[in-house]
Design a protein around this motif. Structure first.
Motif: not given
Length: 223
Positions: A48-54, A92-97
């Protein structure tokens, strides 16, 4: 002492949680159970975390890793049972943004693909000559002609002079993945349905034809 143990447990839990949150992405993963689980564990804390913060996330590399795993599944000779670990990974992958719209669509298609393994082709267990012989012997018929319908997933055997215990007649035997039926030309609009287990070979078919475990059914268009 109890308070001390409580503090230790809490600290240990926090450490494990922190360790999970920093788990690196195994971009070299392949279609192996341990690799798939590592990917799930890497994605799960951040889905649930934006990609830039992972931390350490490279979306392009992750996408290629998922693609490679699916391509390896396609090469599996008999993928007949859903791999729930891969199913969980792709869900899980498709549920991310993290992915583009096009990539997400692709992952959704992969998810559907791995969730729909190929069913075993039972028809390959019924060679034409052996199936013909099973009907000739099972119904003591004078002749039989086999038609294999690969599109409709059924085998039709037209016979002459057969007998299932109620006199000689012409008719047909139909085998599908749902049931076995005998159509007697003397009784249009109805058929016999076997209540034995579906046969897995011509020998089983012969046994079914000689069994007494049959009952009448009505054709839908005539019912």
């Amino acid at each position: 002492l109890k308070l001390c143990v409580g503090h230790i447990a809490a600290a240990l839990g926090a450490c494990l949680s922190d360790l999970e949150s920093r788990m690196p992405f195994p971009y070299d993963a392949s279609y192996k159970s341990e690799d798939v689980v590592k990917l799930v564990n890497a994605i799960a804390p951040h889905w649930k975390t934006p990609a830039g913060q992972v931390p350490d996330l490279d979306v392009a590399k992750l996408y290629e890793t998922l693609k490679r795993i699916v391509e390896q599944i396609r090469k599996v000779e008999k993928y007949e049972t859903v791999d729930k670990d891969v199913q969980a990974l792709l869900a899980l992958a498709t549920a991310t943004s993290w992915f583009s719209e096009e990539q997400t669509t692709e992952i959704d298609e992969w998810l559907e693909e791995v969730a729909s393994p190929e069913e075993e082709d039972w028809m390959k267990n019924f060679p034409e000559d052996e199936t013909q012989q099973a009907v000739l012997e099972g119904l003591r018929a004078h002749s039989a002609n086999v038609t294999i319908d690969k599109v409709g997933k059924a085998i039709q055997v037209e016979y002459e002079g057969g007998n299932y215990g109620q006199g000689r007649h012409d008719g047909s035997v139909r085998i599908s993945d749902e049931d076995i039926r005998i159509y007697d030309s003397r009784y249009p609009g109805k058929h016999l349905v076997s209540h034995d287990e579906l046969p897995s070979s011509p020998d089983d078919l012969k046994w079914c034809l000689q069994s007494s475990n049959w009952d009448y059914g009505w054709d839908e268009e005539e019912g």
